[in-house]
Design a protein around this motif. Sequence first.
Motif, PDB file in Angstrom:
ATOM      1  N   ALA A  23       2.907  -6.368   9.576  1.00 32.75           N
ATOM      2  CA  ALA A  23       2.409  -6.819   8.277  1.00 32.75           C
ATOM      3  C   ALA A  23       1.232  -7.775   8.443  1.00 32.75           C
ATOM      4  CB  ALA A  23       3.522  -7.480   7.489  1.00 32.75           C
ATOM      5  N   THR A  24       1.277  -8.625   9.453  1.00 31.28           N
ATOM      6  CA  THR A  24       0.157  -9.540   9.706  1.00 31.28           C
ATOM      7  C   THR A  24      -1.111  -8.758  10.038  1.00 31.28           C
ATOM      8  OG1 THR A  24       1.689 -11.216  10.507  1.00 31.28           O
ATOM      9  CG2 THR A  24      -0.623 -11.468  11.122  1.00 31.28           C
ATOM     10  N   THR A  25      -0.978  -7.750  10.868  1.00 35.15           N
ATOM     11  CA  THR A  25      -2.133  -6.906  11.200  1.00 35.15           C
ATOM     12  C   THR A  25      -2.671  -6.215   9.959  1.00 35.15           C
ATOM     13  OG1 THR A  25      -1.215  -6.519  13.394  1.00 35.15           O
ATOM     14  CG2 THR A  25      -2.913  -5.004  12.650  1.00 35.15           C
ATOM     15  N   ALA A  26      -1.776  -5.693   9.121  1.00 32.86           N
ATOM     16  CA  ALA A  26      -2.206  -5.008   7.905  1.00 32.86           C
ATOM     17  C   ALA A  26      -2.901  -5.961   6.940  1.00 32.86           C
ATOM     18  CB  ALA A  26      -1.012  -4.353   7.226  1.00 32.86           C
ATOM     19  N   VAL A  27      -2.383  -7.177   6.795  1.00 33.01           N
ATOM     20  CA  VAL A  27      -2.985  -8.145   5.883  1.00 33.01           C
ATOM     21  C   VAL A  27      -4.348  -8.593   6.385  1.00 33.01           C
ATOM     22  CG1 VAL A  27      -2.732 -10.481   4.952  1.00 33.01           C
ATOM     23  CG2 VAL A  27      -0.819  -8.900   4.874  1.00 33.01           C
ATOM     24  N   ILE A  28      -4.482  -8.795   7.675  1.00 33.50           N
ATOM     25  CA  ILE A  28      -5.782  -9.196   8.227  1.00 33.50           C
ATOM     26  C   ILE A  28      -6.812  -8.093   8.015  1.00 33.50           C
ATOM     27  CG2 ILE A  28      -7.014  -9.664  10.395  1.00 33.50           C
ATOM     28  CD1 ILE A  28      -4.518 -11.236  11.284  1.00 33.50           C
ATOM     29  N   GLN A  29      -6.432  -6.850   8.252  1.00 31.02           N
ATOM     30  CA  GLN A  29      -7.360  -5.743   8.016  1.00 31.02           C
ATOM     31  C   GLN A  29      -7.695  -5.621   6.536  1.00 31.02           C
ATOM     32  OE1 GLN A  29      -5.343  -2.379   9.722  1.00 31.02           O
ATOM     33  NE2 GLN A  29      -5.915  -2.938  11.806  1.00 31.02           N
ATOM     34  N   GLY A  30      -6.711  -5.802   5.669  1.00 25.31           N
ATOM     35  CA  GLY A  30      -6.974  -5.762   4.232  1.00 25.31           C
ATOM     36  C   GLY A  30      -7.881  -6.893   3.778  1.00 25.31           C
ATOM     37  N   MET A  31      -7.711  -8.077   4.343  1.00 30.24           N
ATOM     38  CA  MET A  31      -8.576  -9.211   3.993  1.00 30.24           C
ATOM     39  C   MET A  31     -10.015  -8.959   4.407  1.00 30.24           C
ATOM     40  SD  MET A  31      -6.994 -11.598   2.398  1.00 30.24           S
ATOM     41  CE  MET A  31      -8.121 -12.931   2.643  1.00 30.24           C
ATOM     42  N   ILE A  32     -10.197  -8.344   5.575  1.00 32.83           N
ATOM     43  CA  ILE A  32     -11.561  -8.028   6.014  1.00 32.83           C
ATOM     44  C   ILE A  32     -12.216  -7.072   5.035  1.00 32.83           C
ATOM     45  CG2 ILE A  32     -12.894  -6.847   7.811  1.00 32.83           C
ATOM     46  CD1 ILE A  32     -10.878  -8.032   9.844  1.00 32.83           C
ATOM     47  N   ILE A  33     -11.497  -6.040   4.624  1.00 37.07           N
ATOM     48  CA  ILE A  33     -12.043  -5.071   3.667  1.00 37.07           C
ATOM     49  C   ILE A  33     -12.299  -5.739   2.317  1.00 37.07           C
ATOM     50  CG2 ILE A  33     -11.535  -2.937   2.395  1.00 37.07           C
ATOM     51  CD1 ILE A  33     -12.239  -2.506   5.327  1.00 37.07           C
ATOM     52  N   LEU A  51      -6.183 -14.084  -5.519  1.00 45.64           N
ATOM     53  CA  LEU A  51      -4.901 -14.494  -4.953  1.00 45.64           C
ATOM     54  C   LEU A  51      -3.803 -13.469  -5.235  1.00 45.64           C
ATOM     55  CD1 LEU A  51      -4.980 -18.306  -5.749  1.00 45.64           C
ATOM     56  CD2 LEU A  51      -5.437 -17.175  -3.569  1.00 45.64           C
ATOM     57  N   ILE A  52      -3.853 -12.832  -6.397  1.00 47.05           N
ATOM     58  CA  ILE A  52      -2.893 -11.775  -6.704  1.00 47.05           C
ATOM     59  C   ILE A  52      -3.099 -10.595  -5.754  1.00 47.05           C
ATOM     60  CG2 ILE A  52      -2.260 -10.035  -8.439  1.00 47.05           C
ATOM     61  CD1 ILE A  52      -2.729 -12.239 -10.545  1.00 47.05           C
ATOM     62  N   ALA A  53      -4.352 -10.255  -5.476  1.00 42.80           N
ATOM     63  CA  ALA A  53      -4.636  -9.162  -4.540  1.00 42.80           C
ATOM     64  C   ALA A  53      -4.109  -9.491  -3.144  1.00 42.80           C
ATOM     65  CB  ALA A  53      -6.135  -8.891  -4.490  1.00 42.80           C
ATOM     66  N   ILE A  54      -4.259 -10.719  -2.712  1.00 44.85           N
ATOM     67  CA  ILE A  54      -3.750 -11.123  -1.401  1.00 44.85           C
ATOM     68  C   ILE A  54      -2.223 -11.051  -1.378  1.00 44.85           C
ATOM     69  CG2 ILE A  54      -3.529 -13.059   0.216  1.00 44.85           C
ATOM     70  CD1 ILE A  54      -6.362 -13.883  -0.652  1.00 44.85           C
ATOM     71  N   GLY A  55      -1.581 -11.531  -2.437  1.00 48.70           N
ATOM     72  CA  GLY A  55      -0.125 -11.445  -2.520  1.00 48.70           C
ATOM     73  C   GLY A  55       0.373 -10.009  -2.514  1.00 48.70           C
ATOM     74  N   PHE A  56      -0.339  -9.142  -3.227  1.00 48.17           N
ATOM     75  CA  PHE A  56       0.027  -7.730  -3.248  1.00 48.17           C
ATOM     76  C   PHE A  56      -0.145  -7.104  -1.868  1.00 48.17           C
ATOM     77  CE2 PHE A  56      -0.717  -3.237  -4.414  1.00 48.17           C
ATOM     78  CZ  PHE A  56       0.493  -3.011  -5.069  1.00 48.17           C
ATOM     79  N   MET A  57      -1.208  -7.484  -1.151  1.00 48.44           N
ATOM     80  CA  MET A  57      -1.400  -6.974   0.211  1.00 48.44           C
ATOM     81  C   MET A  57      -0.262  -7.410   1.123  1.00 48.44           C
ATOM     82  SD  MET A  57      -5.411  -7.031   1.243  1.00 48.44           S
ATOM     83  CE  MET A  57      -5.715  -8.718   0.860  1.00 48.44           C
ATOM     84  N   ILE A  58       0.187  -8.650   0.975  1.00 48.46           N
ATOM     85  CA  ILE A  58       1.286  -9.145   1.806  1.00 48.46           C
ATOM     86  C   ILE A  58       2.566  -8.366   1.506  1.00 48.46           C
ATOM     87  CG2 ILE A  58       2.789 -11.144   2.215  1.00 48.46           C
ATOM     88  CD1 ILE A  58       0.264 -12.895   1.794  1.00 48.46           C
ATOM     89  N   LEU A  59       2.863  -8.177   0.216  1.00 49.22           N
ATOM     90  CA  LEU A  59       4.073  -7.435  -0.146  1.00 49.22           C
ATOM     91  C   LEU A  59       4.025  -5.992   0.333  1.00 49.22           C
ATOM     92  CD1 LEU A  59       4.799  -8.707  -3.765  1.00 49.22           C
ATOM     93  CD2 LEU A  59       6.121  -9.130  -1.699  1.00 49.22           C
ATOM     94  N   MET A  60       2.898  -5.325   0.156  1.00 49.03           N
ATOM     95  CA  MET A  60       2.769  -3.935   0.589  1.00 49.03           C
ATOM     96  C   MET A  60       2.824  -3.831   2.109  1.00 49.03           C
ATOM     97  SD  MET A  60       2.754  -2.103  -2.059  1.00 49.03           S
ATOM     98  CE  MET A  60       2.205  -0.538  -1.476  1.00 49.03           C
ATOM     99  N   GLY A  61       2.196  -4.761   2.807  1.00 48.73           N
ATOM    100  CA  GLY A  61       2.248  -4.754   4.266  1.00 48.73           C
ATOM    101  C   GLY A  61       3.665  -4.922   4.781  1.00 48.73           C
ATOM    102  N   LEU A  62       4.411  -5.850   4.184  1.00 47.35           N
ATOM    103  CA  LEU A  62       5.801  -6.042   4.590  1.00 47.35           C
ATOM    104  C   LEU A  62       6.655  -4.820   4.260  1.00 47.35           C
ATOM    105  CD1 LEU A  62       6.402  -9.750   3.533  1.00 47.35           C
ATOM    106  CD2 LEU A  62       6.434  -8.834   5.857  1.00 47.35           C
ATOM    107  N   ALA A  63       6.482  -4.269   3.067  1.00 51.40           N
ATOM    108  CA  ALA A  63       7.320  -3.142   2.643  1.00 51.40           C
ATOM    109  C   ALA A  63       7.091  -1.908   3.507  1.00 51.40           C
ATOM    110  CB  ALA A  63       7.041  -2.819   1.178  1.00 51.40           C
TER     111      ALA A  63
END
Length: 108
Positions: A23-33, A51-63
């Motif tokens: 999930a950390t890898t996915a969030v970092i890649q999503g933040m770069i994009i 901030l909502i987009a970042i929270g959604f990225m974290i939830l989707m990465g974890l799920a």
Amino acid sequence: MKETLIAPVSRTSIMLGQTLGGATTAVIQGMIILILGLFIAHIFTSLAGFLIAIGFMILMGLAFTAMGIAIASRMEDMQGFQLIMNFVIFPIMFLSGTFFPLASSPAY
């Protein structure tokens, strides 16, 4: 996955470690994009939306990482895991607009 399951560590900590790492890898890649998209499009509506987009990225990465690890832990061989992952990923890619523009798709 089989190699990590023989380690003298509890299975819960292996699952949590693999999930948080992926999930950390996915969030970092999503933040770069996301940041590159902000610079290229020059569209920034609000800090709350960002901030909502970042929270959604974290939830989707974890799920999705947890789902992949859960499926991988039940598989006997790597070919079966790849088959299941392709079965999950291909519909998502086709519905995301990666190959075909969404503007020309039906309304439903």
